[in-house]
Enzyme design. Structure first.
Site, PDB file in Angstrom:
ATOM      1  N   MET A   1       0.825  -1.168   0.000  1.00  0.00           N
ATOM      2  CA  MET A   1       0.000   0.000   0.000  1.00  0.00           C
ATOM      3  C   MET A   1       0.873   1.235   0.000  1.00  0.00           C
ATOM      4  SD  MET A   1      -2.557   1.894   2.480  1.00  0.00           S
ATOM      5  CE  MET A   1      -1.434   3.169   2.842  1.00  0.00           C
ATOM      6  N   PRO A   2       1.156   1.785  -1.135  1.00  0.00           N
ATOM      7  CA  PRO A   2       1.934   3.020  -1.158  1.00  0.00           C
ATOM      8  C   PRO A   2       1.080   4.232  -0.783  1.00  0.00           C
ATOM      9  CG  PRO A   2       2.060   1.877  -3.263  1.00  0.00           C
ATOM     10  CD  PRO A   2       1.002   1.211  -2.456  1.00  0.00           C
TER      11      PRO A   2
END
Length: 131
Positions: A1-2
């Protein structure tokens, strides 16, 4: 999850949105981020009350078309995948938003599962095995 932050100088909403798409598409294509995993802060500075600073460090000539892309993500990607990400962001920023590749400045910050809370006051990645 950037988590992605993109800062531009007088880009306008359409160009800024195109840059957000470029970065997200590059993340999906090169490091396998799920298509619905988009968390971005898009900021366009007006040059008066807020601005961006840059020079020609490492002989890369930058101008007011500069785009700063800061990506925070969980650690574990190989250097070759990171390099592919940088290249693809520059390609797509040019294709989608007309940004010259020399003006695309990207920095990655890596961290671990305990460094994320995706809501509800929990560190969800501590409860879920990494895939």
């Amino acid at each position: 999850m950037p988590f992605v932050r993109i800062d531009t100088l007088r880009a306008g909403p359409e160009r800024l949105a195109a840059l957000g798409r470029a970065v997200h598409d590059a993340l999906v294509e090169t490091i396998g981020v799920p298509p619905d995993d988009r968390f971005q802060v898009l900021v366009d500075h007006d040059g008066a009350s807020s601005t961006l600073r840059y020079d020609d460090y490492l002989c890369v000539h930058r101008d007011d078309g500069i785009v700063y892309v800061a990506i925070t993500l969980r650690s574990g990607r190989a250097p070759a995948r990171k390099q592919a990400l940088y290249g693809r962001i520059a390609e797509l920023a040019h294709a989608y938003a007309g940004t010259e590749p020399r003006n695309v400045f990207v920095v990655l910050t890596e961290n671990g599962p305990a460094d994320w809370s995706l809501g509800e006051g929990r560190a969800q990645y501590l409860d879920v095995p990494r895939t």
